[in-house]
Design a protein around this motif. Sequence first.
Motif, PDB file in Angstrom:
ATOM      1  N   GLN A 190       2.533   5.668   1.910  1.00 17.45           N
ATOM      2  CA  GLN A 190       3.785   5.376   2.609  1.00 17.45           C
ATOM      3  C   GLN A 190       3.806   6.032   3.985  1.00 17.45           C
ATOM      4  OE1 GLN A 190       5.836   3.121   1.445  1.00 17.45           O
ATOM      5  NE2 GLN A 190       4.469   3.020  -0.337  1.00 17.45           N
ATOM      6  N   GLY A 191       4.182   5.256   4.985  1.00 15.24           N
ATOM      7  CA  GLY A 191       4.287   5.793   6.335  1.00 15.24           C
ATOM      8  C   GLY A 191       2.964   5.937   7.059  1.00 15.24           C
ATOM      9  N   GLN A 192       1.866   5.593   6.370  1.00 17.37           N
ATOM     10  CA  GLN A 192       0.547   5.681   7.006  1.00 17.37           C
ATOM     11  C   GLN A 192       0.139   4.327   7.583  1.00 17.37           C
ATOM     12  OE1 GLN A 192      -1.105   8.604   7.242  1.00 17.37           O
ATOM     13  NE2 GLN A 192       0.686   9.489   6.245  1.00 17.37           N
ATOM     14  N   ASP A 193      -0.815   4.356   8.496  1.00 21.60           N
ATOM     15  CA  ASP A 193      -1.524   3.137   8.889  1.00 21.60           C
ATOM     16  C   ASP A 193      -2.481   2.836   7.740  1.00 21.60           C
ATOM     17  OD1 ASP A 193      -3.469   1.341   9.818  1.00 21.60           O
ATOM     18  OD2 ASP A 193      -3.138   1.966  11.890  1.00 21.60           O
ATOM     19  N   ALA A 194      -2.063   1.926   6.867  1.00 20.45           N
ATOM     20  CA  ALA A 194      -2.791   1.736   5.603  1.00 20.45           C
ATOM     21  C   ALA A 194      -4.238   1.345   5.835  1.00 20.45           C
ATOM     22  CB  ALA A 194      -2.085   0.679   4.753  1.00 20.45           C
ATOM     23  N   SER A 195      -4.505   0.552   6.844  1.00 25.74           N
ATOM     24  CA  SER A 195      -5.866   0.095   7.124  1.00 25.74           C
ATOM     25  C   SER A 195      -6.785   1.283   7.389  1.00 25.74           C
ATOM     26  CB  SER A 195      -5.856  -0.861   8.319  1.00 25.74           C
ATOM     27  OG  SER A 195      -7.179  -1.155   8.687  1.00 25.74           O
ATOM     28  N   ILE A 196      -6.333   2.194   8.238  1.00 29.52           N
ATOM     29  CA  ILE A 196      -7.154   3.360   8.582  1.00 29.52           C
ATOM     30  C   ILE A 196      -7.163   4.379   7.449  1.00 29.52           C
ATOM     31  CG2 ILE A 196      -7.391   5.311  10.161  1.00 29.52           C
ATOM     32  CD1 ILE A 196      -8.008   2.717  11.495  1.00 29.52           C
ATOM     33  N   TYR A 197      -5.997   4.671   6.911  1.00 25.48           N
ATOM     34  CA  TYR A 197      -5.901   5.718   5.885  1.00 25.48           C
ATOM     35  C   TYR A 197      -6.721   5.364   4.643  1.00 25.48           C
ATOM     36  CZ  TYR A 197      -4.094   8.332   1.958  1.00 25.48           C
ATOM     37  OH  TYR A 197      -3.997   9.075   0.822  1.00 25.48           O
ATOM     38  N   ASN A 198      -6.623   4.108   4.196  1.00 28.31           N
ATOM     39  CA  ASN A 198      -7.371   3.711   3.003  1.00 28.31           C
ATOM     40  C   ASN A 198      -8.881   3.867   3.212  1.00 28.31           C
ATOM     41  OD1 ASN A 198      -5.324   3.082   1.220  1.00 28.31           O
ATOM     42  ND2 ASN A 198      -5.201   0.933   1.835  1.00 28.31           N
TER      43      ASN A 198
END
Length: 350
Positions: free
Chosen positions: A169-177
Motif C-alpha cells: 500500500q502506498g508504494q510504486d507497486a511495479s518497482i517495489y515488487n
Amino acid sequence: MNFQPEIIAWYLNNKRELPWRNTSDAYIIWLSEIILQQTRVEQGLPYFNRFLAAFPTVQDFAAATESEVLKLWEGLGYYSRGRNMLHTARAVMELHGGIFPTAYDTLIQLKGIGDYTAAAISSFAANESRAVLDGNVFRVLARYYGMDTPINSPAGKKVFSALADELVQGQDASIYNQAIMEFGALQCKPKSPLCESCPLRPDCFAYNHQQVHLLPMKLKPGAKRVRHFNYFVAEHNGQVLMKQRAAGDIWQQLYDFPLVETSAEHYAVPEEFAQKTAELFGFSPLLRPMINKKHVLTHQIIYVQFFALDNNIPNFNSTASFKWLSRAAAMEVPKPNVINDFVKFYLTKL
DNA sequence: AAGCCGGGGGA
DNA sequence: TCCCCAGGCTT
C-alpha cells in the motif's frame, strides 16, 4: 517499521539488467513470468529469448502447435506450463481481441496464471497495486519480521499474504515488487545470505535473534514415490518405435518408448516382466539391456532401464499413440530429459 | 487441504 | 545429499 524505502534504494543500485524489465508489454512480461515459475533466472533466460524470437506477439503464439511449444519448452520441466500458455494465448485472441490483459481480475481467470503471476503482470505492466508473494518474498518477510509460520502451510499463505498486501500500500507497486524479489534473490539468499552488507540488518528480527538460518520455516515434504520404467527400443527399416504419453501421468503429450512399468520394490521380476512384455507386444521379445538411469522428479524417483528389442516386429503398426519415427523425427519430437539424453546417445553412438 | 507436476545449481 | 527456484492445477 517500514523497510520499503531501503529495499527500493538497494534495488536501484543492485538490480540485474533483464530483458523483461525494459518493457510494459504484458505479453512479454507474461512470457517471462510463466517461464520463471519455480525456475531460476539464469535457467529461464535462454528459454525466454527463444520463445520471444519464435513468437514475437501473442498472435504468433496462438498460431503455434502444441508440439512446437513443447519442443521450445523441452528440458525446462513442469510441461503443463507450456500447454497452458498455448491455451491462454488462444484465449487472449478470442476473448480479448489479441490485447494481452493487464488487470489482475482478468489475468487470474487465464489458465496457468495464479495469484502470484496475476499480481506480477498487473503491477509490472500497469502499476496495479497488487502484492507479489513468491519464494523470495516469503523469505524476506519471514526473516525481517521473525514470522515462524511454515510458508508452505495454508496458515502461512494467509498470514504472509496479509502482510504483503499491507506493505505494498502506498508504494510504486511495479518497482517495489521487483525490488523485494530481487533483494531476496541476491541479498537475502536461502543459503549464506549476505547479512554483513545488508542495509536491513539493524531491524532484521532473524539477524538480531540468530535465526537467519532457521527462517523461513517449512513443512517437510512427504516421501517420494518410487517407480521402475522399463523401456523397449525397437528399430525396423531405420525407424524407431516411440509413444506419445497420455493424460493422467507425468510428461503428458511428450514422447517416450513402449514402456512396461514394474512394481516398485525391485527391478523387473522375471515372471512379471515376461508376462507384461508379452502383453505389450503380443509375442516374447528378445531383449538386450542397454542403460540404467535414475531420474528424480519432485514427487517421484524413477529407475529407468532401456532395453534393445532384437526381434523384428513388422506387425507392430503405428497407432494414435505408437508411432514409427525416422531417426530425425525421433530427435525432433518433444521428450522429457531422461528420454532425450538416451536418444542423443543412442542415435550417435549406435 | 493435500498431492502432483521437472530439472538444474549451489552449498 | 539436501534445498530451493519470479507457482499453479487437480482432487
